[in-house]
Enzyme design. Structure first.
Site, PDB file in Angstrom:
ATOM      1  N   THR A  29      -6.360   2.906  -4.959  1.00 47.43           N
ATOM      2  CA  THR A  29      -7.758   2.467  -5.138  1.00 47.43           C
ATOM      3  C   THR A  29      -8.391   3.067  -6.391  1.00 47.43           C
ATOM      4  O   THR A  29      -9.218   2.416  -7.031  1.00 47.43           O
ATOM      5  CB  THR A  29      -8.630   2.809  -3.900  1.00 47.43           C
ATOM      6  OG1 THR A  29      -8.558   4.211  -3.664  1.00 47.43           O
ATOM      7  CG2 THR A  29      -8.187   2.064  -2.668  1.00 47.43           C
ATOM      8  N   PHE A  36      -6.873  -2.291   2.151  1.00 45.86           N
ATOM      9  CA  PHE A  36      -7.068  -3.365   3.144  1.00 45.86           C
ATOM     10  C   PHE A  36      -8.089  -3.015   4.221  1.00 45.86           C
ATOM     11  O   PHE A  36      -8.540  -3.884   4.941  1.00 45.86           O
ATOM     12  CB  PHE A  36      -5.738  -3.676   3.824  1.00 45.86           C
ATOM     13  CG  PHE A  36      -4.948  -4.767   3.148  1.00 45.86           C
ATOM     14  CD1 PHE A  36      -5.371  -5.351   1.964  1.00 45.86           C
ATOM     15  CD2 PHE A  36      -3.764  -5.224   3.712  1.00 45.86           C
ATOM     16  CE1 PHE A  36      -4.635  -6.355   1.355  1.00 45.86           C
ATOM     17  CE2 PHE A  36      -3.023  -6.228   3.108  1.00 45.86           C
ATOM     18  CZ  PHE A  36      -3.451  -6.800   1.927  1.00 45.86           C
ATOM     19  N   VAL A 104       2.620  -2.580  -3.145  1.00 50.25           N
ATOM     20  CA  VAL A 104       3.423  -3.633  -3.757  1.00 50.25           C
ATOM     21  C   VAL A 104       3.091  -3.764  -5.244  1.00 50.25           C
ATOM     22  O   VAL A 104       3.525  -4.688  -5.908  1.00 50.25           O
ATOM     23  CB  VAL A 104       3.173  -4.978  -3.026  1.00 50.25           C
ATOM     24  CG1 VAL A 104       3.646  -4.895  -1.578  1.00 50.25           C
ATOM     25  CG2 VAL A 104       1.696  -5.389  -3.066  1.00 50.25           C
ATOM     26  N   ASP A 105       2.290  -2.817  -5.756  1.00 48.09           N
ATOM     27  CA  ASP A 105       1.735  -2.957  -7.103  1.00 48.09           C
ATOM     28  C   ASP A 105       2.592  -2.385  -8.226  1.00 48.09           C
ATOM     29  O   ASP A 105       2.282  -2.580  -9.405  1.00 48.09           O
ATOM     30  CB  ASP A 105       0.328  -2.333  -7.148  1.00 48.09           C
ATOM     31  CG  ASP A 105       0.308  -0.880  -6.636  1.00 48.09           C
ATOM     32  OD1 ASP A 105       1.259  -0.131  -6.916  1.00 48.09           O
ATOM     33  OD2 ASP A 105      -0.671  -0.509  -5.959  1.00 48.09           O
ATOM     34  N   HIS A 120       7.425  -2.597   1.378  1.00 54.05           N
ATOM     35  CA  HIS A 120       6.778  -3.902   1.552  1.00 54.05           C
ATOM     36  C   HIS A 120       6.998  -4.825   0.357  1.00 54.05           C
ATOM     37  O   HIS A 120       6.231  -5.761   0.147  1.00 54.05           O
ATOM     38  CB  HIS A 120       5.278  -3.707   1.830  1.00 54.05           C
ATOM     39  CG  HIS A 120       5.004  -3.067   3.159  1.00 54.05           C
ATOM     40  ND1 HIS A 120       3.790  -2.530   3.509  1.00 54.05           N
ATOM     41  CD2 HIS A 120       5.812  -2.888   4.241  1.00 54.05           C
ATOM     42  CE1 HIS A 120       3.860  -2.041   4.745  1.00 54.05           C
ATOM     43  NE2 HIS A 120       5.076  -2.230   5.200  1.00 54.05           N
ATOM     44  N   CYS A 128      11.058 -18.485  -3.470  1.00 52.10           N
ATOM     45  CA  CYS A 128      10.736 -19.625  -2.608  1.00 52.10           C
ATOM     46  C   CYS A 128      10.929 -19.187  -1.160  1.00 52.10           C
ATOM     47  O   CYS A 128      11.964 -18.618  -0.812  1.00 52.10           O
ATOM     48  CB  CYS A 128      11.653 -20.797  -2.950  1.00 52.10           C
ATOM     49  SG  CYS A 128      11.490 -22.179  -1.795  1.00 52.10           S
TER      50      CYS A 128
HETATM   51  P1  NAD Z   1      -4.929   0.653   4.389  1.00 51.20           P
HETATM   52  O1  NAD Z   1      -5.757  -0.229   3.516  1.00 51.20           O
HETATM   53  O2  NAD Z   1      -4.732   0.257   5.800  1.00 51.20           O
HETATM   54  O3  NAD Z   1      -5.572   2.134   4.421  1.00 51.20           O
HETATM   55  C1  NAD Z   1      -5.865   2.789   3.224  1.00 51.20           C
HETATM   56  C2  NAD Z   1      -6.373   4.197   3.567  1.00 51.20           C
HETATM   57  O4  NAD Z   1      -6.528   4.885   2.340  1.00 51.20           O
HETATM   58  C3  NAD Z   1      -7.715   4.210   4.271  1.00 51.20           C
HETATM   59  O5  NAD Z   1      -7.673   5.094   5.386  1.00 51.20           O
HETATM   60  C4  NAD Z   1      -8.680   4.719   3.197  1.00 51.20           C
HETATM   61  O6  NAD Z   1      -9.712   5.537   3.714  1.00 51.20           O
HETATM   62  C5  NAD Z   1      -7.766   5.553   2.330  1.00 51.20           C
HETATM   63  N1  NAD Z   1      -8.179   5.653   0.921  1.00 51.20           N
HETATM   64  C6  NAD Z   1      -8.887   4.775   0.171  1.00 51.20           C
HETATM   65  N2  NAD Z   1      -9.031   5.219  -1.084  1.00 51.20           N
HETATM   66  C7  NAD Z   1      -8.403   6.433  -1.126  1.00 51.20           C
HETATM   67  C8  NAD Z   1      -8.203   7.396  -2.150  1.00 51.20           C
HETATM   68  N3  NAD Z   1      -8.694   7.222  -3.386  1.00 51.20           N
HETATM   69  N4  NAD Z   1      -7.489   8.501  -1.859  1.00 51.20           N
HETATM   70  C9  NAD Z   1      -7.004   8.714  -0.602  1.00 51.20           C
HETATM   71  N5  NAD Z   1      -7.179   7.840   0.413  1.00 51.20           N
HETATM   72  C10 NAD Z   1      -7.857   6.703   0.151  1.00 51.20           C
HETATM   73  O7  NAD Z   1      -3.558   0.868   3.645  1.00 51.20           O
HETATM   74  P2  NAD Z   1      -2.067   0.949   4.211  1.00 51.20           P
HETATM   75  O8  NAD Z   1      -1.997   1.947   5.305  1.00 51.20           O
HETATM   76  O9  NAD Z   1      -1.210   1.093   3.007  1.00 51.20           O
HETATM   77  O10 NAD Z   1      -1.794  -0.488   4.838  1.00 51.20           O
HETATM   78  C11 NAD Z   1      -2.175  -1.679   4.139  1.00 51.20           C
HETATM   79  C12 NAD Z   1      -1.090  -2.697   3.890  1.00 51.20           C
HETATM   80  O11 NAD Z   1      -1.530  -3.523   2.825  1.00 51.20           O
HETATM   81  C13 NAD Z   1       0.199  -2.124   3.417  1.00 51.20           C
HETATM   82  O12 NAD Z   1       1.175  -2.800   4.112  1.00 51.20           O
HETATM   83  C14 NAD Z   1       0.316  -2.477   1.922  1.00 51.20           C
HETATM   84  O13 NAD Z   1       1.566  -3.080   1.654  1.00 51.20           O
HETATM   85  C15 NAD Z   1      -0.721  -3.534   1.684  1.00 51.20           C
HETATM   86  N6  NAD Z   1      -1.592  -3.307   0.499  1.00 51.20           N
HETATM   87  C16 NAD Z   1      -1.069  -2.871  -0.693  1.00 51.20           C
HETATM   88  C17 NAD Z   1      -1.899  -2.662  -1.787  1.00 51.20           C
HETATM   89  C18 NAD Z   1      -1.303  -2.196  -3.086  1.00 51.20           C
HETATM   90  O14 NAD Z   1      -0.114  -2.387  -3.339  1.00 51.20           O
HETATM   91  N7  NAD Z   1      -2.096  -1.560  -3.955  1.00 51.20           N
HETATM   92  C19 NAD Z   1      -3.264  -2.884  -1.689  1.00 51.20           C
HETATM   93  C20 NAD Z   1      -3.778  -3.345  -0.459  1.00 51.20           C
HETATM   94  C21 NAD Z   1      -2.912  -3.526   0.624  1.00 51.20           C
END
Ligand code: NAD
Length: 244
Positions: A29, A36, A104-105, A120, A128
């Site tokens: 982030t 998400f 996935v980034d 993931h 496809c």
């Molecule tokens: P999640 O979105 O469920 O949870 C993210 C957690 O990170 C939250 O608890 C939040 O409070 C915390 N958070 C937010 N910013 C933060 C920071 N700067 N430092 C520390 N913590 C922080 O994420 P998840 O558990 O990875 O599950 C989401 C699913 O979505 C995964 O399967 C993933 O593949 C996918 N996803 C990936 C991306 C990406 O690749 N960047 C982005 C969104 C979702």
């Protein structure tokens, strides 16, 4: 974040022989990619779980395609932040054995980590859904038919969607590494997505959780929890260790 927690994590990293890092969307982030679970960040206020699954892809491909085009475009020009850089430095120092990620980034690789287990998949490659043939990003974004089998509305990013199986090789490797780790650092995950959220249970070593918010039950699963942002916490710990 408390200074004594940062000191303790620095001590753990210095003493560990085999550190494994497990990251979630919260580790990206600070690079500008929304996670998400922060409702304000939901695209068009739609819960991603309702779009990011094969059923939704079949039911409403235009919406699916719009959602993923938005996510694919979002990673363009996004650069790793301080936290990613620290993890890459720790790998170069021989501390971090590998990074297991739900992201996935591709930002861990962009920061320089060589050993990244992508549970993931990646949003930087495409295929496809019907014939599995690989395609380029431009074809996916154009929303055309599959150049291999001719199927329409089947091109997708090479990610693991909700309800899909994880790639077996990545999942087995992640389990092996986590079981063998003497320190597991989990960063930025709600620990809600299964089966990836089972990994902390498999670790016999020390376990530390860095997250921007408290996740219920984490106190029983981890040795300690650092409430804070990934880049800030990792940057501060690296500094305590004398890193630049
Ligand atoms: P999640 O979105 O469920 O949870 C993210 C957690 O990170 C939250 O608890 C939040 O409070 C915390 N958070 C937010 N910013 C933060 C920071 N700067 N430092 C520390 N913590 C922080 O994420 P998840 O558990 O990875 O599950 C989401 C699913 O979505 C995964 O399967 C993933 O593949 C996918 N996803 C990936 C991306 C990406 O690749 N960047 C982005 C969104 C979702």
């Amino acid at each position: 974040m408390k200074n004594e927690d940062l000191q303790l994590l620095a001590q753990y990293v210095e003493q560990a022989q085999r550190v494994v890092v497990f990251t979630g969307a919260g580790c990206s982030t600070e690079a500008g990619l929304p996670d998400f679970r922060s409702p304000g960040g939901w695209w068009k206020q739609i819960n991603p779980e309702e779009i990011a699954n094969p059923g939704a892809m079949a039911a409403n491909y235009p919406l699916f395609h719009e959602f993923y085009s938005h996510r694919v475009n979002a990673v363009h020009g996004v650069a790793p932040h301080r936290g990613h850089e620290v993890l890459a430095a720790w790998e170069r120092l021989g501390k971090v054995r590998c990074v297991v990620t739900q992201n996935v980034d591709g930002l861990h690789q962009a920061a320089g980590n060589q050993d990244v287990v992508e549970l993931h998949g990646t949003i930087r490659r495409f295929r496809c859904h019907q014939c599995q043939g690989e395609v380029g990003e431009a074809l996916f974004l154009a929303g055309v038919e599959c150049p291999h089998c001719g199927a329409t509305e089947k091109l997708r990013p090479n990610i693991v969607m909700f309800t899909e199986m994880l790639p077996q090789e990545a999942w087995l490797r992640a389990g092996e590494e986590v079981r063998a780790a003497d320190l597991l650092i989990v960063i930025g995950s709600s620990l809600k997505v299964s089966p990836a959220n089972q990994l902390p249970n498999m670790c016999q070593g020390k376990k530390v959780f860095i997250n921007a918010e408290y996740v219920s039950g984490c106190e029983t699963l981890f040795d300690f929890f650092i409430e804070g942002r990934a880049g800030e916490v990792l940057g501060a710990v690296h500094e305590i260790m004398g890193g630049e």
